[in-house]
Design an enzyme around this catalytic site. Structure first.
Site, PDB file in Angstrom:
ATOM      1  N   PHE A 111       0.922  -1.339   0.083  1.00 58.00           N
ATOM      2  CA  PHE A 111      -0.050   0.046  -0.246  1.00 58.00           C
ATOM      3  C   PHE A 111       0.704   1.195  -0.104  1.00 58.00           C
ATOM      4  O   PHE A 111       0.347   2.472  -0.320  1.00 58.00           O
ATOM      5  CB  PHE A 111      -0.876   0.130   1.306  1.00 58.00           C
ATOM      6  CG  PHE A 111      -0.462   0.524   2.550  1.00 58.00           C
ATOM      7  CD1 PHE A 111      -0.601   1.685   3.076  1.00 58.00           C
ATOM      8  CD2 PHE A 111       0.522  -0.321   3.230  1.00 58.00           C
ATOM      9  CE1 PHE A 111      -0.147   2.426   4.038  1.00 58.00           C
ATOM     10  CE2 PHE A 111       1.033   0.043   4.346  1.00 58.00           C
ATOM     11  CZ  PHE A 111       0.694   1.579   4.806  1.00 58.00           C
ATOM     12  N   LYS A 112       2.140   1.069   0.183  1.00 55.59           N
ATOM     13  CA  LYS A 112       2.916   2.259   0.457  1.00 55.59           C
ATOM     14  C   LYS A 112       3.234   2.983  -0.991  1.00 55.59           C
ATOM     15  O   LYS A 112       3.398   4.308  -1.099  1.00 55.59           O
ATOM     16  CB  LYS A 112       4.202   2.024   0.901  1.00 55.59           C
ATOM     17  CG  LYS A 112       4.440   1.579   2.398  1.00 55.59           C
ATOM     18  CD  LYS A 112       3.584   2.250   3.376  1.00 55.59           C
ATOM     19  CE  LYS A 112       3.698   1.501   4.649  1.00 55.59           C
ATOM     20  NZ  LYS A 112       4.974   1.375   5.286  1.00 55.59           N
TER      21      LYS A 112
END
Length: 489
Positions: A111-112
């Site tokens: 998700f980063k």
């Protein structure tokens, strides 16, 4: 819109200044002076847009000095062919009451990427707007996913270098391989003896060293951050909470205006804090359920008001959450109190490793947040159970959130439709996911998980073992500043 520090609200900064600096000069975190509102008509309009258009509309509310054309260009390049799903952040509905917001289709399968594919564009544009002539070194401490995502985002970006520290033995084998084999002429990576908190503290010490900053200026460099302490990292994450809500409504499983809960696996508190900002903007959210692993400092804080990092540190199978000092919590504390109170809390944390909020703050916290945690055995059990019952495969961090959501529903009776924020591809933690399925991947866990699940290995993770290792150093925390100095010489 201006920004100021959580520890001193008298000095104002532009958005470009806040993004370029990353951390405020007094060690605080930048926050916006106001939180913009998204009314019913604007939310309905967002429901009719794709992810990229939603990002332009929402980020623009906080970035008044950036033109619409600039933001459209940033979004178009940040979320392009580097994403393996046309919807960028799709919502997978397991049933009518539970969805999974899948944030791992980017170039590092975590998700980063949602923020770190955007941050280089925001940062380089901010440097131009502020008239900064020095080059910038992005300094990162990572518990696993931020490091690779930041390296990939800033790889060969002109006028930048990036150096990443990660805890030796504190990330998964695949996370480590992703970092130590990173391509790019402007990148550096080193392991630090200790845990993530040791690496993060070391980075904060470097940022706070004025003499070191002066020496770097003489060399033509300054430091900034790609961790979620940087507002430019946090801002893009607000978008996917709105997007998940819109997609749930568009599915026909949620009536427009009805509330939606979110269960978020979080260690540094940035992911869930972005959701809190979305709620303050007007997103119809019921509760945020904060999900932790055995490093359950956040669970205890939300339930009791006592933040105490003086406890054993656990290396778990959800390593990106192996954190005892949750930096972004400072932003929430400021929003619930003021700059002087926040500064006092942070001083107590630095001195004693703990602080206790008063009853009013705890009440405000608990009005929005619930919390829970689970251990590794429960995490594996949830992976196996959900896959057996539904065929849906989760990584270890998502499984923590899924278990905590299940516990929360059973204990509270709250059956509000909920979204589990899914933070990584199951293939990033293949060996432990396989263990949850009752299988052993041996020397080739990626291939074994692909065969077991019927899912293809994501392209960014293929052939990792065959890539040359470029960065095999291991350092003491006391050596971190020297390594950065050498990197910029």
């Amino acid at each position: 819109m201006n920004y100021f520090s959580t520890r001193n609200e008298t000095k104002k900064y532009t958005a470009a200044q806040a993004i370029a600096m990353g951390l405020a000069p007094d060690g605080g975190l930048f926050v916006p002076e106001t939180i913009p509102s998204v009314d019913e008509s604007a939310l309905r309009a967002l429901c009719g847009m794709d992810y990229r258009a939603r990002a332009v509309e929402l980020m623009g509310l906080y970035l008044e000095e950036f033109s619409r054309e600039e933001l459209e260009g940033f979004v178009r390049r940040a979320y392009a062919e580097n994403y393996d799903h046309p919807e960028i952040a799709p919502l997978h509905l397991l049933d009518d009451a539970t969805g999974f917001l899948e944030l791992w289709y980017g170039p590092t399968c975590a998700f980063k990427d949602m923020a770190l594919q955007m941050l280089p564009y925001l940062l380089t544009a901010s440097l131009k707007k502020t008239g900064e002539k020095r080059q910038v070194c992005i300094l990162v401490a990572t518990s696993g996913d931020t490091g690779k995502a930041a390296l990939e985002g800033f790889k060969d970006v002109p006028g930048t270098r990036i150096f990443v520290f990660y805890p030796d033995g504190g990330v998964s084998a695949i996370q480590r391989l992703q970092m130590v084999t990173q391509a790019g002429e402007n990148v550096g990576v080193c392991a630090v003896r200790g845990n993530f908190d040791d690496a993060q503290t070391g980075v904060k010490v470097i940022f706070g060293d004025s003499q070191f900053a002066a020496r770097l200026t003489e060399k033509g460099w300054f430091l900034s951050s790609a961790n979620s302490i940087n507002w430019g990292r946090l801002l893009p994450q607000i978008v996917y909470y709105f997007s998940a809500y819109c997609d749930y409504v568009n599915s026909g499983k949620l009536n427009f205006g009805d509330r939606l809960n979110f269960c978020v696996p979080t260690g540094n508190f940035g992911n869930i804090l972005a959701g809190w900002f979305a709620k303050q903007m007007g997103l119809p959210v019921g509760r945020f359920i904060c999900a932790s692993n055995a490093n359950n400092v956040l669970t205890e804080f939300i339930q009791t008001g006592v933040y105490d990092k003086n406890r054993p540190f656990h290396n778990t199978i959800s390593p990106s959450m192996d954190i005892l000092v949750s930096s972004n919590l400072e932003r929430l504390l400021y929003m619930l109190t003021d700059d002087k109170t926040t500064a006092a809390y942070m001083a107590r944390l630095a001195k004693d490793g703990r602080y206790t909020v008063d009853a009013e703050v705890l009440s405000a916290l608990q009005s929005t947040f619930s919390a829970g945690f689970c251990d590794d055995d429960e995490t594996r059990g949830m992976i196996g159970r959900v896959f057996a019952e539904t065929g849906y495969l989760m990584d270890t961090h998502t499984a923590v959130a899924c278990k905590v959501l299940s516990d929360y529903r059973a204990q509270s009776g709250d059956q509000t439709p909920a979204v589990v924020v899914s933070t990584a591809s199951p293939f990033k933690f293949a060996a432990d996911v396989l263990a949850g399925l009752g299988a052993d991947g041996g020397a080739e866990p990626l291939a074994a998980l692909s065969e077991k699940s019927g899912m293809p290995i994501p392209a960014p993770l293929q052939n990792l073992e065959e890539r040359p290792v470029r960065f095999d150093g291991v350092a003491e925390k006391s050596e971190m500043e020297r390594l950065v100095d050498q990197f910029l010489s």
